[in-house]
Design a protein around this motif. Structure first.
Motif, short mmCIF file in Angstrom:
data_model
loop_
_atom_site.label_atom_id
_atom_site.label_comp_id
_atom_site.label_asym_id
_atom_site.label_seq_id
_atom_site.Cartn_x
_atom_site.Cartn_y
_atom_site.Cartn_z
N ASP A 1 42.83 45.29 53.50
CA ASP A 1 41.67 45.17 53.15
C ASP A 1 40.92 44.10 52.87
N SER A 2 40.99 43.52 53.02
CA SER A 2 40.16 41.49 52.72
C SER A 2 39.90 41.15 53.79
N GLN A 3 40.74 41.15 54.61
CA GLN A 3 40.40 41.50 56.29
C GLN A 3 40.08 42.10 57.06
N LEU A 4 39.84 43.41 57.21
CA LEU A 4 38.51 44.27 57.80
C LEU A 4 37.06 43.69 56.94
N LYS A 5 37.30 43.95 55.36
CA LYS A 5 36.08 43.94 54.92
C LYS A 5 35.15 42.08 55.24
N TYR B 1 34.14 27.29 52.80
CA TYR B 1 34.44 28.58 51.74
C TYR B 1 34.45 28.29 50.71
N LEU B 2 34.95 26.60 49.74
CA LEU B 2 35.67 26.39 49.14
C LEU B 2 34.54 26.03 48.26
N GLN B 3 33.47 25.64 48.88
CA GLN B 3 32.36 24.88 48.51
C GLN B 3 31.63 25.85 48.20
N VAL B 4 31.20 26.88 48.46
CA VAL B 4 30.15 28.17 48.50
C VAL B 4 31.21 28.96 47.71
N SER B 5 32.37 29.50 47.33
CA SER B 5 33.44 30.62 47.06
C SER B 5 33.22 30.11 44.81
N LYS B 6 33.05 31.87 44.39
CA LYS B 6 33.53 31.22 43.18
C LYS B 6 34.57 32.56 42.29
N GLN C 1 46.29 39.12 37.25
CA GLN C 1 44.94 39.30 36.72
C GLN C 1 43.92 38.21 37.40
N HIS C 2 44.47 37.14 38.02
CA HIS C 2 43.52 36.59 39.40
C HIS C 2 42.79 37.90 40.60
N ILE C 3 44.12 38.66 40.76
CA ILE C 3 43.18 39.92 41.62
C ILE C 3 42.11 40.21 40.83
N VAL C 4 41.68 40.56 39.70
CA VAL C 4 41.26 40.81 38.77
C VAL C 4 40.18 40.59 39.23
N ASP C 5 40.10 38.92 38.59
CA ASP C 5 38.84 38.12 38.28
C ASP C 5 38.79 37.49 39.37
N GLY C 6 39.28 37.61 40.62
CA GLY C 6 38.75 37.50 41.50
C GLY C 6 37.45 38.94 42.17
N PHE C 7 38.11 39.53 41.33
CA PHE C 7 37.80 41.40 42.06
C PHE C 7 36.35 41.20 41.09
N TYR D 1 34.93 36.17 49.65
CA TYR D 1 36.04 37.56 50.47
C TYR D 1 37.40 35.71 50.86
N GLN D 2 36.74 35.10 51.67
CA GLN D 2 37.66 34.37 52.36
C GLN D 2 39.19 33.94 51.17
N VAL D 3 38.61 33.33 50.13
CA VAL D 3 39.35 32.54 49.24
C VAL D 3 39.93 33.57 48.21
N PHE D 4 39.27 35.05 48.17
CA PHE D 4 40.77 36.13 47.74
C PHE D 4 41.30 36.72 48.67
N TYR D 5 41.01 36.85 49.93
CA TYR D 5 41.67 36.97 50.30
C TYR D 5 43.08 36.17 50.52
N ILE D 6 43.20 34.68 50.96
CA ILE D 6 44.32 33.79 50.44
C ILE D 6 44.34 33.85 49.69
N ASN D 7 44.29 33.79 49.05
CA ASN D 7 45.20 34.03 47.63
C ASN D 7 45.76 35.66 47.46
N SER D 8 45.30 35.95 47.91
CA SER D 8 46.59 37.70 47.54
C SER D 8 47.36 37.14 49.07
N ARG D 9 47.14 36.55 50.24
CA ARG D 9 47.64 37.11 50.95
C ARG D 9 49.39 35.82 50.05
N GLY D 10 49.13 34.59 49.60
CA GLY D 10 49.98 34.22 48.33
C GLY D 10 50.57 34.73 47.55
N PHE D 11 49.65 35.46 47.52
CA PHE D 11 50.56 36.68 45.92
C PHE D 11 51.21 37.35 46.69
N HIS D 12 51.40 38.07 47.64
CA HIS D 12 52.21 38.47 48.68
C HIS D 12 53.30 37.80 48.95
#
Length: 161
Positions: free
Chosen positions: A64-68, A90-95, A110-116, A32-43
């Motif tokens: 939403d990610s921040q809440l989760k 986070y970077l070591q563990v995250s898929k 596409q990166h959002i879908v892949d992250g989900f 979630y932390q990596v998904f969060y920072i990715n979506s923030r960068g896309f924004h």
């Protein structure tokens, strides 16, 4: 007098079962932390004719990610363990992989879908593990996340078609 040790956590679950759940939740937290920072960068970096629509959608995602992230970390604590709290962990563990300098609408989505997909797989693993040990609190949390994100995947995939 010998110190009495218990095999149960403060919420009445077996400690060994809670450890397994805590580890899986920490894995989810990292993703979630990596998904969060990715979506923030896309924004921040989105460009093109879908800018206004996607800029707002990406903000919804990272908010939403921040809440989760907070809920997951608090669940780890409730189970009696320490949530991961460094980006190196986070970077070591995250898929979900870190994405840099992407501004194309379709590539971002596409990166959002892949992250989900990665997050959903882990949430299903957590849900299954929680159900096996009758951890209704974690099960309920995961069931809500899964239902919500399956709809998000459908919507973002619809954008890509």
């Amino acid at each position: 007098m010998a110190k009495k040790t218990t095999k149960l956590t403060q919420i009445g679950l077996e400690k060994k079962d809670s450890k397994k759940l805590g580890d899986k939740l920490n894995e989810l937290l990292a993703n979630y932390q990596v998904f969060y920072i990715n979506s923030r960068g896309f924004h921040w970096n989105i460009k093109g004719d879908k800018f206004f629509e996607l800029h707002a959608k990406f903000e919804e995602l990272y908010s939403d990610s921040q809440l989760k992230i907070d809920e997951i970390a608090e669940r780890v604590l409730t189970l009696g363990f320490t949530p991961l709290h460094s980006y190196s962990d986070y970077l070591q563990v995250s898929k979900v992989k870190e994405v840099k300098n992407v501004s194309n609408d379709r590539e971002c989505v596409q990166h959002i879908v892949d992250g989900f997909r990665q997050v959903l797989n882990i949430e299903r693993e957590v849900l299954e593990a929680a159900d096996e040990v009758a951890d209704e609190g974690t099960s309920d949390l995961m069931a809500g996340y899964i239902r919500e994100q399956e709809k998000q995947v459908w919507m973002y995939n619809s954008f890509l078609q």
